[in-house]
Design a protein around this motif. Structure first.
Motif, PDB file in Angstrom:
ATOM      1  N   PHE A  31      38.440  33.864  48.616  1.00 19.78           N
ATOM      2  CA  PHE A  31      38.466  34.305  50.125  1.00 19.78           C
ATOM      3  C   PHE A  31      39.798  34.807  50.499  1.00 19.78           C
ATOM      4  CE2 PHE A  31      38.441  34.039  54.827  1.00 19.78           C
ATOM      5  CZ  PHE A  31      37.466  35.054  55.071  1.00 19.78           C
ATOM      6  N   GLN A  32      40.810  34.093  50.384  1.00 23.13           N
ATOM      7  CA  GLN A  32      42.196  34.475  50.685  1.00 23.13           C
ATOM      8  C   GLN A  32      42.661  35.872  49.658  1.00 23.13           C
ATOM      9  OE1 GLN A  32      44.416  30.879  50.079  1.00 23.13           O
ATOM     10  NE2 GLN A  32      44.420  30.262  52.171  1.00 23.13           N
ATOM     11  N   GLU A  33      42.204  35.754  48.771  1.00 17.32           N
ATOM     12  CA  GLU A  33      42.493  36.977  47.843  1.00 17.32           C
ATOM     13  C   GLU A  33      41.816  38.128  48.296  1.00 17.32           C
ATOM     14  OE1 GLU A  33      44.904  37.625  45.551  1.00 17.32           O
ATOM     15  OE2 GLU A  33      45.715  35.660  45.830  1.00 17.32           O
ATOM     16  N   TRP A  34      40.564  38.067  48.622  1.00 14.75           N
ATOM     17  CA  TRP A  34      39.839  39.072  49.074  1.00 14.75           C
ATOM     18  C   TRP A  34      40.425  39.523  50.453  1.00 14.75           C
ATOM     19  CZ3 TRP A  34      36.716  39.072  53.995  1.00 14.75           C
ATOM     20  CH2 TRP A  34      36.283  40.288  54.034  1.00 14.75           C
ATOM     21  N   ARG A  35      40.802  38.728  51.317  1.00 20.70           N
ATOM     22  CA  ARG A  35      41.414  39.127  52.672  1.00 20.70           C
ATOM     23  C   ARG A  35      42.801  39.860  52.509  1.00 20.70           C
ATOM     24  NH1 ARG A  35      39.856  38.046  57.972  1.00 20.70           N
ATOM     25  NH2 ARG A  35      42.189  37.744  58.233  1.00 20.70           N
ATOM     26  N   LYS A  36      43.585  39.530  51.175  1.00 20.77           N
ATOM     27  CA  LYS A  36      44.762  40.141  51.003  1.00 20.77           C
ATOM     28  C   LYS A  36      44.554  41.686  50.607  1.00 20.77           C
ATOM     29  CE  LYS A  36      47.477  36.193  49.600  1.00 20.77           C
ATOM     30  NZ  LYS A  36      48.261  35.479  48.423  1.00 20.77           N
ATOM     31  N   ARG A  37      43.356  41.561  49.945  1.00 16.90           N
ATOM     32  CA  ARG A  37      43.285  42.994  49.207  1.00 16.90           C
ATOM     33  C   ARG A  37      42.705  43.800  50.377  1.00 16.90           C
ATOM     34  NH1 ARG A  37      40.331  39.939  45.200  1.00 16.90           N
ATOM     35  NH2 ARG A  37      38.541  40.641  46.414  1.00 16.90           N
ATOM     36  N   GLU A  38      41.806  43.263  51.487  1.00 25.50           N
ATOM     37  CA  GLU A  38      41.436  44.210  52.688  1.00 25.50           C
ATOM     38  C   GLU A  38      42.667  44.607  53.329  1.00 25.50           C
ATOM     39  OE1 GLU A  38      38.416  45.438  53.221  1.00 25.50           O
ATOM     40  OE2 GLU A  38      38.050  44.846  51.152  1.00 25.50           O
ATOM     41  N   ARG A  39      43.739  43.532  53.742  1.00 23.38           N
ATOM     42  CA  ARG A  39      44.755  43.946  54.570  1.00 23.38           C
ATOM     43  C   ARG A  39      45.581  45.026  53.897  1.00 23.38           C
ATOM     44  NH1 ARG A  39      47.559  39.171  54.299  1.00 23.38           N
ATOM     45  NH2 ARG A  39      45.988  38.184  55.373  1.00 23.38           N
ATOM     46  N   LEU A  40      45.678  45.024  52.531  1.00 23.52           N
ATOM     47  CA  LEU A  40      46.562  45.879  51.916  1.00 23.52           C
ATOM     48  C   LEU A  40      46.008  47.386  51.681  1.00 23.52           C
ATOM     49  CD1 LEU A  40      48.844  46.885  50.130  1.00 23.52           C
ATOM     50  CD2 LEU A  40      47.503  46.030  48.074  1.00 23.52           C
TER      51      LEU A  40
END
Length: 81
Positions: A31-40
């Motif tokens: 979930f944290q990786e997904w959030r980082k991708r979406e933020r980027l």
């Protein structure tokens, strides 16, 4: 005999909880990786075309770059001719 049974039951309970927390940690990390991708992706989409060109990507490459963060667009093609 009762003590052995009680110890075995405790071991299984601990193992089950450990297994559950292990899965929770895996899902949390994903979930944290997904959030980082979406933020980027959001940050890159907020840039104008000139700013994207400065870092070496086009608007069409934003999704790919956000999904593959190890991707370095400068290594694919040279902008200097």
């Amino acid at each position: 005999m009762t003590t052995t049974f009680s110890t075995t039951t405790f071991f299984r309970t601990t193992r089950t909880k450990r297994h559950l927390f292990s899965h929770f940690g895996t899902y949390r990390g994903a979930f944290q990786e997904w959030r980082k991708r979406e933020r980027l992706r959001a940050d890159l989409c907020a840039l104008n075309d000139r700013e994207l060109q400065d870092i070496g990507i086009t608007r069409g490459e934003v999704d790919y770059v956000a999904s593959n963060r190890s991707y370095d667009p400068r290594g694919v093609r040279s902008t200097v001719r």
